[in-house]
Design an enzyme around this catalytic site. Structure first.
Site, PDB file in Angstrom:
ATOM      1  N   TYR A 193      -9.255 -24.093  43.632  1.00 34.63           N
ATOM      2  CA  TYR A 193      -8.934 -23.640  42.282  1.00 34.63           C
ATOM      3  C   TYR A 193     -10.051 -22.856  41.596  1.00 34.63           C
ATOM      4  CZ  TYR A 193      -4.990 -26.749  42.962  1.00 34.63           C
ATOM      5  OH  TYR A 193      -3.860 -27.343  43.460  1.00 34.63           O
ATOM      6  N   ASN A 228       1.738 -22.709  33.686  1.00 30.94           N
ATOM      7  CA  ASN A 228       1.368 -23.222  35.014  1.00 30.94           C
ATOM      8  C   ASN A 228       1.824 -24.678  35.021  1.00 30.94           C
ATOM      9  OD1 ASN A 228       0.279 -24.252  37.323  1.00 30.94           O
ATOM     10  ND2 ASN A 228      -1.729 -23.302  37.074  1.00 30.94           N
ATOM     11  N   HIS A 237       0.245 -19.611  39.081  1.00 31.29           N
ATOM     12  CA  HIS A 237      -0.509 -20.586  39.885  1.00 31.29           C
ATOM     13  C   HIS A 237      -1.834 -19.948  40.254  1.00 31.29           C
ATOM     14  CE1 HIS A 237       3.037 -23.045  40.159  1.00 31.29           C
ATOM     15  NE2 HIS A 237       3.720 -21.945  40.453  1.00 31.29           N
ATOM     16  N   ARG A 291       4.745 -27.408  48.557  1.00 29.41           N
ATOM     17  CA  ARG A 291       4.404 -26.540  47.409  1.00 29.41           C
ATOM     18  C   ARG A 291       5.195 -25.233  47.423  1.00 29.41           C
ATOM     19  NH1 ARG A 291      -0.208 -29.047  45.187  1.00 29.41           N
ATOM     20  NH2 ARG A 291      -1.388 -30.131  46.784  1.00 29.41           N
TER      21      ARG A 291
HETATM   22  C1  DQA Z   1      -1.108 -25.125  41.003  1.00 27.27           C
HETATM   23  C2  DQA Z   1      -0.476 -25.349  42.377  1.00 27.27           C
HETATM   24  C3  DQA Z   1       0.265 -26.675  42.427  1.00 27.27           C
HETATM   25  O1  DQA Z   1       0.844 -26.862  43.717  1.00 27.27           O
HETATM   26  C4  DQA Z   1      -0.695 -27.810  42.157  1.00 27.27           C
HETATM   27  O2  DQA Z   1       0.010 -29.045  42.135  1.00 27.27           O
HETATM   28  C5  DQA Z   1      -1.499 -27.617  40.931  1.00 27.27           C
HETATM   29  C6  DQA Z   1      -1.991 -26.283  40.587  1.00 27.27           C
HETATM   30  C7  DQA Z   1      -1.998 -23.861  40.969  1.00 27.27           C
HETATM   31  O3  DQA Z   1      -2.352 -23.447  39.874  1.00 27.27           O
HETATM   32  O4  DQA Z   1      -2.359 -23.327  42.021  1.00 27.27           O
HETATM   33  O5  DQA Z   1      -1.834 -28.583  40.244  1.00 27.27           O
HETATM   34  O6  DQA Z   1      -0.075 -24.952  40.048  1.00 27.27           O
END
Ligand code: DQA
Length: 151
Positions: free
Chosen positions: A25, A77, A103, A114
């Site tokens: 992230y 998000n 995301h 995901r």
């Molecule tokens: C997310 C991607 C999701 O799969 C994950 O659960 C997150 C962050 C992203 O910003 O990449 O918490 O939304």
């Protein structure tokens, strides 16, 4: 004339940005994202409202409030709720407002669970994998869609 209001909504665990799995992230914190967006919003002539919660009901309540508080567009998000929450999907549909799904990571390069989003088919656009920059891209597009000139 009042400026159009755009709601920026962040789901669970995004309060830990900068500390949480930085290899996925990045190092940018939620405050950094907020400050960058506020500066851009000032340039573009829109007003932002920011909200983060780790609780599904609180996010739903904030979306209900958006139906009545002059919000014109949503940047969201949904984080982990992206892949699980019919209730949050229903709440954003109930606003009848255009929204962009963001995301930080590219969810399609990650685990199979995901790859499914409860939001993408309702969204104007999905930005996934641009890191924190995705929020600025989304804001510029929202402002363009609101028909507000230079972006
Ligand atoms: C997310 C991607 C999701 O799969 C994950 O659960 C997150 C962050 C992203 O910003 O990449 O918490 O939304």
């Amino acid at each position: 004339m009042t400026q159009p209001r755009i709601l920026v909504l962040h789901g669970p665990n995004l309060n830990l940005l900068g500390q949480r799995e930085p290899q996925i992230y990045g190092a940018t914190t939620l405050d950094d994202i907020r400050n960058t967006l506020d500066a851009l919003a000032a340039q573009l002539g829109v007003e932002l409202a920011h909200f983060q919660s780790n609780h599904e009901g609180a996010l739903i309540d904030r979306l209900h409030a958006a139906r009545l508080d002059g919000t014109r567009y949503i940047l969201i998000n949904p984080a982990g709720y992206t892949h699980t929450s019919v209730a949050l999907r229903d709440a954003i549909a109930a606003t009848d407002l255009p929204f962009i799904e963001i995301h930080l990571s590219n969810i399609y390069r990650r685990e199979a669970f995901r790859h499914r989003s409860f939001f993408s088919d309702l969204a104007v656009a999905v930005i996934s994998g641009c890191g924190a920059h995705g929020y600025s891209l989304a804001l510029r597009h929202a402002v363009a869609e609101l028909g507000m000139g230079a972006n």
